[in-house]
Scaffold this motif. Structure first.
Motif, PDB file in Angstrom:
ATOM      1  N   PHE A   1     -34.532  13.902  17.252  1.00  7.06           N
ATOM      2  CA  PHE A   1     -33.726  12.874  16.604  1.00  7.06           C
ATOM      3  C   PHE A   1     -34.586  11.822  15.911  1.00  7.06           C
ATOM      4  CE2 PHE A   1     -31.203  14.603  20.106  1.00  7.06           C
ATOM      5  CZ  PHE A   1     -30.084  15.028  19.411  1.00  7.06           C
ATOM      6  N   GLY A   2     -35.771  12.222  15.507  1.00  8.45           N
ATOM      7  CA  GLY A   2     -36.621  11.339  14.703  1.00  8.45           C
ATOM      8  C   GLY A   2     -37.168  10.172  15.504  1.00  8.45           C
ATOM      9  N   PRO A   3     -37.311   9.045  14.842  1.00 11.18           N
ATOM     10  CA  PRO A   3     -37.956   7.895  15.492  1.00 11.18           C
ATOM     11  C   PRO A   3     -37.017   7.090  16.402  1.00 11.18           C
ATOM     12  CG  PRO A   3     -37.358   7.317  13.248  1.00 11.18           C
ATOM     13  CD  PRO A   3     -36.983   8.771  13.435  1.00 11.18           C
ATOM     14  N   LEU A   4     -35.857   7.628  16.753  1.00 17.98           N
ATOM     15  CA  LEU A   4     -34.930   6.880  17.587  1.00 17.98           C
ATOM     16  C   LEU A   4     -35.570   6.585  18.941  1.00 17.98           C
ATOM     17  CD1 LEU A   4     -31.597   8.819  16.928  1.00 17.98           C
ATOM     18  CD2 LEU A   4     -32.337   6.675  15.896  1.00 17.98           C
ATOM     19  N   ALA A   5     -35.218   5.457  19.471  1.00 20.00           N
ATOM     20  CA  ALA A   5     -35.716   5.086  20.789  1.00 20.00           C
ATOM     21  C   ALA A   5     -35.213   6.089  21.822  1.00 20.00           C
ATOM     22  CB  ALA A   5     -35.250   3.679  21.147  1.00 20.00           C
TER      23      ALA A   5
ATOM     24  N   ILE B   1     -35.303   8.633  31.946  1.00 22.34           N
ATOM     25  CA  ILE B   1     -35.013   9.183  30.622  1.00 22.34           C
ATOM     26  C   ILE B   1     -36.235   9.874  30.056  1.00 22.34           C
ATOM     27  CG2 ILE B   1     -34.340   8.599  28.264  1.00 22.34           C
ATOM     28  CD1 ILE B   1     -32.687   6.319  29.395  1.00 22.34           C
ATOM     29  N   ASP B   2     -37.398   9.226  30.153  1.00 29.15           N
ATOM     30  CA  ASP B   2     -38.634   9.822  29.638  1.00 29.15           C
ATOM     31  C   ASP B   2     -38.970  11.111  30.370  1.00 29.15           C
ATOM     32  OD1 ASP B   2     -38.962   7.766  27.822  1.00 29.15           O
ATOM     33  OD2 ASP B   2     -40.116   6.532  29.228  1.00 29.15           O
ATOM     34  N   ALA B   3     -38.705  11.131  31.697  1.00 24.34           N
ATOM     35  CA  ALA B   3     -39.003  12.331  32.476  1.00 24.34           C
ATOM     36  C   ALA B   3     -38.226  13.528  31.952  1.00 24.34           C
ATOM     37  CB  ALA B   3     -38.673  12.075  33.936  1.00 24.34           C
ATOM     38  N   TYR B   4     -36.966  13.324  31.580  1.00 22.98           N
ATOM     39  CA  TYR B   4     -36.148  14.437  31.095  1.00 22.98           C
ATOM     40  C   TYR B   4     -36.544  14.838  29.684  1.00 22.98           C
ATOM     41  CZ  TYR B   4     -32.032  16.954  29.403  1.00 22.98           C
ATOM     42  OH  TYR B   4     -31.191  17.889  28.837  1.00 22.98           O
ATOM     43  N   ILE B   5     -36.688  13.852  28.795  1.00 20.86           N
ATOM     44  CA  ILE B   5     -36.963  14.154  27.387  1.00 20.86           C
ATOM     45  C   ILE B   5     -38.315  14.830  27.215  1.00 20.86           C
ATOM     46  CG2 ILE B   5     -37.367  13.104  25.121  1.00 20.86           C
ATOM     47  CD1 ILE B   5     -35.220  11.069  25.793  1.00 20.86           C
TER      48      ILE B   5
ATOM     49  N   PHE C   1     -28.582   8.813  24.775  1.00 19.02           N
ATOM     50  CA  PHE C   1     -27.148   8.586  24.556  1.00 19.02           C
ATOM     51  C   PHE C   1     -26.545   9.712  23.725  1.00 19.02           C
ATOM     52  CE2 PHE C   1     -23.754   6.903  21.840  1.00 19.02           C
ATOM     53  CZ  PHE C   1     -22.851   6.492  22.809  1.00 19.02           C
ATOM     54  N   ILE C   2     -27.247  10.121  22.674  1.00 18.57           N
ATOM     55  CA  ILE C   2     -26.753  11.218  21.832  1.00 18.57           C
ATOM     56  C   ILE C   2     -26.649  12.499  22.652  1.00 18.57           C
ATOM     57  CG2 ILE C   2     -27.286  12.674  19.844  1.00 18.57           C
ATOM     58  CD1 ILE C   2     -28.617  10.227  18.555  1.00 18.57           C
ATOM     59  N   VAL C   3     -27.657  12.751  23.475  1.00 20.51           N
ATOM     60  CA  VAL C   3     -27.657  13.958  24.295  1.00 20.51           C
ATOM     61  C   VAL C   3     -26.484  13.962  25.267  1.00 20.51           C
ATOM     62  CG1 VAL C   3     -28.884  15.157  26.142  1.00 20.51           C
ATOM     63  CG2 VAL C   3     -30.114  14.426  24.101  1.00 20.51           C
ATOM     64  N   ILE C   4     -26.264  12.843  25.938  1.00 23.04           N
ATOM     65  CA  ILE C   4     -25.227  12.828  26.967  1.00 23.04           C
ATOM     66  C   ILE C   4     -23.824  12.914  26.362  1.00 23.04           C
ATOM     67  CG2 ILE C   4     -24.761  10.345  27.239  1.00 23.04           C
ATOM     68  CD1 ILE C   4     -25.147  10.845  30.287  1.00 23.04           C
ATOM     69  N   VAL C   5     -23.643  12.360  25.146  1.00 22.80           N
ATOM     70  CA  VAL C   5     -22.356  12.527  24.450  1.00 22.80           C
ATOM     71  C   VAL C   5     -22.155  13.986  24.067  1.00 22.80           C
ATOM     72  CG1 VAL C   5     -21.087  11.975  22.352  1.00 22.80           C
ATOM     73  CG2 VAL C   5     -22.217  10.152  23.622  1.00 22.80           C
ATOM     74  N   ALA C   6     -23.223  14.610  23.550  1.00 24.53           N
ATOM     75  CA  ALA C   6     -23.124  16.021  23.162  1.00 24.53           C
ATOM     76  C   ALA C   6     -22.845  16.900  24.371  1.00 24.53           C
ATOM     77  CB  ALA C   6     -24.416  16.455  22.469  1.00 24.53           C
ATOM     78  N   VAL C   7     -23.493  16.607  25.497  1.00 31.18           N
ATOM     79  CA  VAL C   7     -23.252  17.371  26.722  1.00 31.18           C
ATOM     80  C   VAL C   7     -21.797  17.242  27.153  1.00 31.18           C
ATOM     81  CG1 VAL C   7     -23.728  17.422  29.196  1.00 31.18           C
ATOM     82  CG2 VAL C   7     -25.617  17.346  27.571  1.00 31.18           C
ATOM     83  N   SER C   8     -21.250  16.031  27.084  1.00 30.24           N
ATOM     84  CA  SER C   8     -19.865  15.823  27.499  1.00 30.24           C
ATOM     85  C   SER C   8     -18.908  16.604  26.613  1.00 30.24           C
ATOM     86  CB  SER C   8     -19.533  14.329  27.464  1.00 30.24           C
ATOM     87  OG  SER C   8     -20.368  13.597  28.329  1.00 30.24           O
ATOM     88  N   VAL C   9     -19.137  16.562  25.291  1.00 30.86           N
ATOM     89  CA  VAL C   9     -18.237  17.259  24.365  1.00 30.86           C
ATOM     90  C   VAL C   9     -18.333  18.766  24.542  1.00 30.86           C
ATOM     91  CG1 VAL C   9     -17.738  17.717  21.944  1.00 30.86           C
ATOM     92  CG2 VAL C   9     -18.237  15.383  22.697  1.00 30.86           C
ATOM     93  N   ILE C  10     -19.562  19.278  24.513  1.00 31.32           N
ATOM     94  CA  ILE C  10     -19.747  20.727  24.629  1.00 31.32           C
ATOM     95  C   ILE C  10     -19.305  21.212  25.998  1.00 31.32           C
ATOM     96  CG2 ILE C  10     -21.465  22.570  24.657  1.00 31.32           C
ATOM     97  CD1 ILE C  10     -23.034  20.963  22.572  1.00 31.32           C
ATOM     98  N   GLY C  11     -19.686  20.487  27.036  1.00 26.91           N
ATOM     99  CA  GLY C  11     -19.275  20.867  28.378  1.00 26.91           C
ATOM    100  C   GLY C  11     -17.768  20.820  28.540  1.00 26.91           C
ATOM    101  N   GLY C  12     -17.110  19.821  27.927  1.00 22.25           N
ATOM    102  CA  GLY C  12     -15.661  19.720  28.010  1.00 22.25           C
ATOM    103  C   GLY C  12     -14.972  20.906  27.373  1.00 22.25           C
ATOM    104  N   VAL C  13     -15.447  21.330  26.198  1.00 17.49           N
ATOM    105  CA  VAL C  13     -14.830  22.458  25.501  1.00 17.49           C
ATOM    106  C   VAL C  13     -15.069  23.759  26.256  1.00 17.49           C
ATOM    107  CG1 VAL C  13     -14.879  23.840  23.396  1.00 17.49           C
ATOM    108  CG2 VAL C  13     -14.929  21.350  23.248  1.00 17.49           C
ATOM    109  N   ILE C  14     -16.343  24.006  26.621  1.00 16.67           N
ATOM    110  CA  ILE C  14     -16.670  25.264  27.302  1.00 16.67           C
ATOM    111  C   ILE C  14     -16.049  25.300  28.695  1.00 16.67           C
ATOM    112  CG2 ILE C  14     -18.548  26.689  28.195  1.00 16.67           C
ATOM    113  CD1 ILE C  14     -20.278  25.679  25.919  1.00 16.67           C
ATOM    114  N   GLY C  15     -16.064  24.162  29.397  1.00 17.31           N
ATOM    115  CA  GLY C  15     -15.460  24.118  30.721  1.00 17.31           C
ATOM    116  C   GLY C  15     -13.973  24.412  30.679  1.00 17.31           C
ATOM    117  N   ALA C  16     -13.266  23.837  29.696  1.00 20.86           N
ATOM    118  CA  ALA C  16     -11.838  24.115  29.555  1.00 20.86           C
ATOM    119  C   ALA C  16     -11.593  25.565  29.162  1.00 20.86           C
ATOM    120  CB  ALA C  16     -11.224  23.169  28.529  1.00 20.86           C
ATOM    121  N   PHE C  17     -12.492  26.113  28.332  1.00 16.18           N
ATOM    122  CA  PHE C  17     -12.383  27.518  27.939  1.00 16.18           C
ATOM    123  C   PHE C  17     -12.488  28.426  29.162  1.00 16.18           C
ATOM    124  CE2 PHE C  17     -14.795  31.397  26.778  1.00 16.18           C
ATOM    125  CZ  PHE C  17     -13.832  32.023  26.016  1.00 16.18           C
TER     126      PHE C  17
END
Length: 614
Positions: free
Chosen positions: A491-495, A420-424, A501-517
């Protein structure tokens, strides 16, 4: 109450009103697999071979004990592709059930038909007893729980009826059951009906376009061919409009129907002889469903010939399933081209010409196919098939995890950092180099897949599949880089794990919409390469349903009224009265809380004259 509210009373109604099939939803895509399996195993579970033990009955209309008054015409109906959503199926059934039907622009009332022919696909998406009860029997029983006299219902199996090997179809339509006010009389999955004024109606069961079985051929020899006289006229009902394929690169598409016409209608075997004898009869009208539109082809005539003498080929699959396209079909059909294996020296090159009126119209058809890819339209892929978003959200969730794992192993593992740290904490140049290298490898793989084309062979992976895969991979890579470029403290002081977790949820939602498009765009772009039906089935258009009402006059002429309604009954109440079902149970029925819509003509009624008598 609406359909979903009505469904809550399924115990009182003795059936569950169903929503229209969402054909591109994951739950329904299994039907494609069922279709493939039914085609593979159909010959092993072909119940037509077993039907020779059933009665071989010739059906007559009017039935025994009934007569037509002098000068009275015979009315009967034809529809196909019924048993999908409740509102569409019920509306068509309610119009068929009316004692006298009022049609916009027509100065006469049309009497209810003495016979209703269902031309194939009596249930969707897969045949079984419960599906027939919920999607076909229930709506038709509600539309006409009783009738005097009881009109006859005949049914021809389509590919969806074959998905269980025809078990439920035979149980429903060949055992003298009542379906609401309609009675059934046929004993097999095919039938011959003797009509007045020297007309015959034939229903063929070609079992997924494979062949005509021997018991079926013997049945038609005894009930039809042996009884034909010079000047007799025949209506042939087929499960699929094979004629539409004959001028689109499939010269043998019409061979089966042409062979049946040649050997069982226009000629017959002579006992002890080698050469068949002509019967003097002719197929004057071909009817089919399967394609969910209305389209008519008329025989190309010589100059000066009256239009009424032309033979007709009509597709009318408007009984309940989603509306299909009309704009990509040939303008002229050569039913037996010289390339066909059935062609013999001296055969006439008969052509049939597309008539100008279709439903939907050519202009509507061209405009409607694009709506699947337009997010602001209610017919958009995701709105009509919500499960598509779920599939693509999960797909892009997995793509993101896969990219993350490769990125961590290949780029950051040497730092012994956490994944996780490597990506962020990754720097933009590092992310861009990683994605650039990955896409270069994928591009090289696609090039390798295309190499066989240099030798005139098909590619290892179709171009269509590569385009779709590329759109999803590029979307996934864009999401991976886009969120990776965000500052670490976005996302501020979040761990870190919560940020991830926020990133992966956003990726799933955005990817789902754009992928279906992109899927919607891909279907529309490639619809001319085998995906035309997907562009319409994904929209699941319920409106625009109808049928044919036919009038056979004492002079032997047949008049066809093509009827459609753009409105459906969508508001219902539950009746206080109980009706007796064919299973011997008393039940309540839904009744319209609003007027049943008045239909209109698709085109002006047209006539088919009988076979010339020489």
């Amino acid at each position: 109450m609406k359909r979903d509210e009505l469904a809550e009373h399924f115990v009182e109604l003795n059936f569950m009103p169903q929503d229209a099939c969402r054909w591109l939803a994951p739950s329904e895509l299994r039907t494609l697999g069922a279709q493939t399996l039914s085609q593979i195993f159909g010959s092993y579970a072909d119940k037509r071979e077993l039907q020779k033990v059933f009665d071989s009955n010739l059906i007559t209309i009017p039935a025994h004990g009934e007569e037509l008054a002098e000068g009275e015409p015979l009315w009967f109906d034809y529809t196909a592709d019924v048993g999908d959503g409740f509102e569409a199926t019920y509306t068509v059934a309610a119009l068929l059930a009316q004692d006298e039907l009022s049609v916009e622009g027509l100065g006469e009332l049309l009497p209810r038909g003495r016979m209703l022919v269902l031309g194939g696909d009596e249930v969707y998406p897969r045949a079984n007893t419960k599906a027939y009860e919920d999607r076909t029997v229930g709506p038709y029983r509600a539309a006409m729980p009783w009738a005097t006299p009881q009109p006859l219902m005949l049914a021809l199996p389509g590919n969806h009826d074959w998905y269980d090997g025809l078990t439920a179809f035979l149980r429903l339509f060949t055992q003298d059951r009542m379906i609401g006010g309609w009675r059934t009389e046929q004993k097999r999955s095919y039938f011959t009906v003797q009509l007045p004024h020297r007309w015959w109606l034939v229903g063929l069961d070609s079992q997924l376009d494979s062949y005509f079985d021997d018991p079926q051929l013997r049945y038609f020899e005894s009930t039809l061919t042996a009884n034909l006289q010079p000047g007799d006229s025949v209506i042939v009902c087929a499960a699929t409009p094979a004629w539409l394929k004959s001028s689109s690169g499939e010269p043998d598409a019409f061979n089966g129907l042409e062979w049946f016409e040649r050997n069982f209608v226009t000629s017959r075997k002579v006992p002890g002889g080698l050469d068949p004898e002509p019967t003097g009869a002719q197929v004057r009208l071909w009817l089919s469903g399967d394609k969910h539109h209305y389209m008519r082809f008329a025989e190309k005539l010589q100059p000066g010939e009256a239009p009424d003498v032309a033979r007709q080929m009509v597709t009318c699959g408007l009984g309940g399933a989603y509306l299909d396209t009309t704009h990509e079909l040939a303008e002229e059909l050569q039913l037996l081209p010289a390339e066909s294996r059935n062609w013999r020296e001296g055969d006439d090159e008969v052509a049939f010409v597309q008539q100008p009126v279709t439903y939907p119209s050519m202009e509507q058809s061209r405009a409607w196919v694009n709506r699947l890819a337009l997010p602001w339209r209610p017919e958009w892929l995701v709105r009509r098939n919500p499960g598509v978003f779920t599939v693509f959200a999960l797909t892009h969730f997995l793509i993101f995890l896969f990219l993350l794992l490769i990125f961590w192993q290949g780029i950051q593992a040497k730092n012994n950092g956490r994944i996780i740290d490597a990506y962020i904490s990754a720097r933009p140049p590092t992310l861009l180099r990683f994605i650039g290298g990955l896409l270069a490898v994928v591009l090289l793989a696609f090039v390798i897949c295309l190499l066989p084309k240099l030798r005139g062979r098909p590619p290892l992976l179709s171009v269509k599949a590569m385009v779709l895969a590329s759109s999803q991979l590029v979307t996934g890579c864009a999401c991976f880089v886009g969120f990776g470029l965000l500052p670490a403290d976005t996302f501020g002081p979040l761990a870190a794990w919560l940020t991830f977790f926020i990133v992966i949820v956003a990726v799933s939602v955005i990817g789902g919409v754009i992928g279906a498009f992109f899927l919607g765009i891909w279907i529309v772009v490639y619809m001319s390469k085998g995906l035309t039906a997907w562009a319409m089935m994904g929209q699941a258009i319920e409106e625009g349903k109808g049928f044919l009402r036919l009038r056979l006059d004492p002079d032997g002429s047949l008049t066809i009224y093509p009827i459609v309604t753009e409105k459906l009954v969508r508001d219902y109440e539950i009746s206080d009265k109980m009706v007796l079902t064919s299973s011997g149970r008393f039940t309540k029925i839904p009744v319209p809380a609003e007027p049943v819509p008045t239909p209109r003509l698709i085109e002006q009624p047209f006539r088919v004259l009988p076979t010339p008598r020489t």
